[in-house]
Design an enzyme around this catalytic site. Sequence first.
Site, PDB file in Angstrom:
ATOM      1  N   GLU B  60      28.901 -74.150 -28.079  1.00 27.88           N
ATOM      2  CA  GLU B  60      28.657 -74.737 -26.754  1.00 27.88           C
ATOM      3  C   GLU B  60      29.886 -75.386 -26.125  1.00 27.88           C
ATOM      4  O   GLU B  60      30.077 -75.298 -24.915  1.00 27.88           O
ATOM      5  CB  GLU B  60      27.499 -75.742 -26.818  1.00 27.88           C
ATOM      6  CG  GLU B  60      26.110 -75.091 -26.815  1.00 27.88           C
ATOM      7  CD  GLU B  60      25.669 -74.603 -28.185  1.00 27.88           C
ATOM      8  OE1 GLU B  60      26.352 -74.921 -29.184  1.00 27.88           O
ATOM      9  OE2 GLU B  60      24.637 -73.902 -28.273  1.00 27.88           O
ATOM     10  N   HIS B 129      14.592 -79.619 -28.649  1.00 27.27           N
ATOM     11  CA  HIS B 129      14.565 -78.502 -27.689  1.00 27.27           C
ATOM     12  C   HIS B 129      13.669 -78.798 -26.488  1.00 27.27           C
ATOM     13  O   HIS B 129      13.273 -77.872 -25.789  1.00 27.27           O
ATOM     14  CB  HIS B 129      14.038 -77.219 -28.351  1.00 27.27           C
ATOM     15  CG  HIS B 129      15.053 -76.454 -29.139  1.00 27.27           C
ATOM     16  ND1 HIS B 129      15.697 -76.970 -30.214  1.00 27.27           N
ATOM     17  CD2 HIS B 129      15.542 -75.193 -28.993  1.00 27.27           C
ATOM     18  CE1 HIS B 129      16.526 -76.059 -30.721  1.00 27.27           C
ATOM     19  NE2 HIS B 129      16.454 -74.984 -29.988  1.00 27.27           N
TER      20      HIS B 129
END
Lengths: 325, 325
Positions: B60, B129
């Site tokens: 990321e 999440h």
Amino acid sequence: MDYSLDELTRAYRLMKTIREFEERIRSEYQQGKLPGFIHMYRNQEAIAVGACLDMTNDDYIASTHRGHGHCIAKGCELEGMMLELACKQDGLCNGKGGSMHIADMTKGMLGANAIVGGGPPIAAGAALTAKTLKTGGVSMAFIGDGASDQGTVAEALNLAVVLQLPMIFMYENNFYAEFTRNPKPEGRIAERAGAFGMPSIVVDGSDFYAVHAACREAIERGRNGGGPTAIEAVSARYYGHFEGDPQDYRDGAELRAQRAAGDPLPRFLEDPRTAALNANSIADIDSAVFAELDRTVELALAAADPTPDKLYTDVYVDYEGRAMQ
Amino acid sequence: MKMSIREAINLTLHEEMARDSRVVVMGEDVASGQGGVYGVTAGLTEKFGVARVIDTPITESAIVGAAGGAALTGLRPVAELMFIDFLGVCLDQLLNQIAKFRYMFGGQARTPLVIRTMIGAGEGTGPQHSQILYPMLAAIPGIKVVVPSNAADAKGLLAEAIRQDDPVVFCEHKALYMNECEVPEGDYVIPFGKARTVVAGTDITLCGLSRMAVLAEQAAVELAAEGISAEVIDPRTLSPLDEESILASVSKTGRLVVVDESNPLCSMASEIAGMVAEFGFDYLDAPVQRVTAPHTPVPATPCLEKEYVPSVADIVRSAKKALEY
């Protein structure tokens, strides 16, 4: 490799400019005339200049907190730099960046960086632009030995290999991560970068010719679609982590020896390949460098500060920042 | 044409990539497989090729940082941060680099970057999440934050996000992907900072963000059955925030419920409540009500997750509390 007189002149002028720029701002800083933190680049001049000599404004660099040398080598004008280090309105970044965030988009200089390891992902992005738009450009991230341990650097190394980006990881190993001696042996950083799947090489960072030859090969590889390269340039940090750091943590005798052995300027001038650069032209370059520093320092210290309304400008492209409501 | 948010985003990506060859899509699984977890980028590779639809490793910091560097140098990347929770492994590139390029470089930089990311609970995806986190991003000067709640807005706001020149985080609520509505065909662009009045009303204002705008609309239906006329406002962008429209609605209704799926401390609900308390105090006939998630992580178990997410009943209850004050 043969060097033209023009190349030798540029190499010497840039290295001498970096050397004297740093000495001059160090002196101004010690007199309290420059704000913030500054980090000195002395004795690493051959790395910046060898790395950037073959680059154009369409090539990119992402720099570090120790970035003045990279700026000069990449072609930033001393006037804009000096004004920025003095945090004045007409500086390269209107005084909002200062030493640790100085940038010049017109020169492909994508910023010094006050976050250790912050630059390599950005440089990878610039390499992606060059690859996608087929500009033939390359992108170089300067990385200290301290930053070599950051995860962002590992991620950028991997991405550059996976996407075969035209990128050079230019490590400057001065063996000190801030105040702590980096325990890695010489060559470990290049070895680690190479393990990601790219050519890697260790060079003597005080030898302009060694750095330049390695970078010329890496840049050509990038321009020709050959993907990334890592170079570990070995040097010794001359001054402290930041200006004002007395380096009590370093052995005095070792430091003195490193300072003398690691000075790239006499080494360059004594090299037989530099013979075409005669004493007269060296003296001319030196006096021009000192004159330009006198001019820009005087101008920068007398220049106007940003006006208070500038606090709010350039937060966004299409509207300003604000206090409240 | 009637379509889901997922389809509207997919269509807009196709249209914007066709419109401007500098637009590239990059991230984990965007090219291969089904085009991401929910197929949002499906079909782009076939149309535009792997040079512009770029699968990356799971990395990321490099995705966000490289997208930022690419935006700085001439591409217009749409990068995917699969879940907003993954900010935890890349925040430096957004917070210290991308958000500050323009300001710290003195206005030299433009960073036309969109980071698409999934937010929100409701799918049983648990603590790492399912978060909202947009208040953190809205607090960072230099970033714009967009929270579409229907397919038409998703299309118009994404087109604007891709065409404007600042970094944008585009927050897609995963529990809304399949929601359908009429979407204007052809070129459809919604400027940032313009709230949408979902339902007009006179007794109370319900300001709902992202999926909470949908729930607020349902609450308005329930309130209408009891003879209460609720006005539902969807700000659509959090930074910039259309304070004017919120204040205008409150000046009419005298009562406000802000519905925000964030955790309560430093939430957007708190920001909007504070803004109205400061600038709309004279309009208020009752204290501003905040309906948020509790100060807990998002539980995985569906029975507790249901308790965690604000409900229509919570909104109705808070509206009545304000009305009965």
